[in-house]
Design an enzyme around this catalytic site. Structure first.
Site, PDB file in Angstrom:
ATOM      1  N   GLN A   1     -53.189  91.757 -28.808  1.00 32.94           N
ATOM      2  CA  GLN A   1     -53.735  90.414 -28.955  1.00 32.94           C
ATOM      3  C   GLN A   1     -54.574  90.301 -30.214  1.00 32.94           C
ATOM      4  O   GLN A   1     -55.281  91.221 -30.579  1.00 32.94           O
ATOM      5  CB  GLN A   1     -54.505  89.967 -27.724  1.00 32.94           C
ATOM      6  N   THR A   2     -54.444  89.140 -30.839  1.00 36.15           N
ATOM      7  CA  THR A   2     -55.158  88.835 -32.073  1.00 36.15           C
ATOM      8  C   THR A   2     -55.792  87.457 -31.937  1.00 36.15           C
ATOM      9  O   THR A   2     -55.147  86.515 -31.486  1.00 36.15           O
ATOM     10  CB  THR A   2     -54.195  88.852 -33.279  1.00 36.15           C
ATOM     11  N   TYR A   3     -57.028  87.358 -32.357  1.00 33.97           N
ATOM     12  CA  TYR A   3     -57.741  86.082 -32.313  1.00 33.97           C
ATOM     13  C   TYR A   3     -57.540  85.348 -33.621  1.00 33.97           C
ATOM     14  O   TYR A   3     -57.620  85.932 -34.701  1.00 33.97           O
ATOM     15  CB  TYR A   3     -59.229  86.317 -32.024  1.00 33.97           C
ATOM     16  N   LEU A   4     -57.277  84.050 -33.506  1.00 33.50           N
ATOM     17  CA  LEU A   4     -57.050  83.217 -34.685  1.00 33.50           C
ATOM     18  C   LEU A   4     -58.321  82.485 -35.079  1.00 33.50           C
ATOM     19  O   LEU A   4     -58.539  82.211 -36.260  1.00 33.50           O
ATOM     20  CB  LEU A   4     -55.943  82.198 -34.389  1.00 33.50           C
TER      21      LEU A   4
ATOM     22  N   ASN B   1     -63.139  90.664 -24.613  1.00 30.65           N
ATOM     23  CA  ASN B   1     -62.076  91.031 -25.547  1.00 30.65           C
ATOM     24  C   ASN B   1     -62.389  90.548 -26.958  1.00 30.65           C
ATOM     25  O   ASN B   1     -62.141  91.254 -27.931  1.00 30.65           O
ATOM     26  CB  ASN B   1     -60.737  90.447 -25.087  1.00 30.65           C
TER      27      ASN B   1
END
Length: 166
Positions: free
Chosen positions: A32-35, A152
Site C-alpha cells: 500500500q502507498t499513500y497518495l 499504517n
C-alpha cells in the site's frame, strides 16, 4: 460513506504460538502507498495478492477520521491506473501479509509487516457500542486502537523518510 469501526491490538505472542486458537480463512499479500494524507484524512492505493490463488486486485481508498470509528470509501481500480499512480509518486510501499482468521466466531485480521517488527490484530464491529463492549483475550495484547504511532499511515511516512519504527 461507510463507517469503519475497528479495534487494533499489538499481538502479544508469535503467530505460531496462537495458531491452535485460530481457524485460518485466507492470506493476502498487501502493498500500500499513500497518495495524500493529513492528520484527519488519507488517500491510498493497494495491490492485494491472494496467497493461495495468486489472484491480484487493486483498490483506491479514502478514509476520514482517527481512532475507533472512521469514514471509509473503497473501490476497485485497474492495474494500469495503480501502476501509473505508483510510478508518478515513486514512494516506497508499506508491505505486509494479512491473515484473516476466526476465533470464537469472531473474524480477526492479523497484519504481519515486513519493514518493521510489528504484528497487529484487528477486529471490525457493526457499532461503536459493540466495539467498546468487546473483551479481548490476553493473547491479543495491548489495545492500540487510538494510538496513532501504530497507524499504517504513520509507519508509511517513516518508511519514506528512511527512518525506523518508533
Amino acid at each position: 460513506m461507510a463507517l469503519e469501526i475497528e479495534r487494533k491490538f499489538l499481538l502479544a505472542q508469535p503467530l505460531d504460538a496462537i495458531a491452535d486458537k485460530l481457524v485460518k480463512r485466507s492470506e493476502q499479500r498487501i502493498e500500500q502507498t499513500y497518495l495524500a494524507l493529513d492528520a484527519n484524512q488519507e488517500l491510498r492505493v493497494r495491490r492485494i495478492t491472494d496467497v493461495t490463488t495468486g489472484e491480484v486486485t487493486f483498490t483506491h481508498t479514502f478514509k476520514k477520521g482517527n481512532g475507533l470509528a472512521r469514514e471509509e470509501i473503497e473501490y476497485s481500480i485497474s492495474e494500469g491506473i495503480y501502476s501509473q499512480v505508483i510510478q508518478a509518486f515513486g514512494a516506497v510501499p508499506l508491505t505486509k501479509n494479512r491473515i484473516t482468521a476466526e476465533w470464537n466466531g469472531i473474524v480477526i485480521e492479523i497484519d504481519i509487516y515486513d519493514q518493521i517488527q510489528l504484528t497487529v490484530a484487528e477486529v471490525e464491529f457493526d457499532s461503536v457500542e459493540l466495539a467498546n463492549a468487546f473483551t479481548a483475550p490476553d493473547w491479543f495484547g495491548q489495545d492500540i486502537s487510538t494510538e496513532r504511532q501504530y497507524s499504517n499511515k504513520t509507519v508509511w511516512k517513516q518508511l519514506q523518510a528512511g527512518g525506523g519504527f518508533e
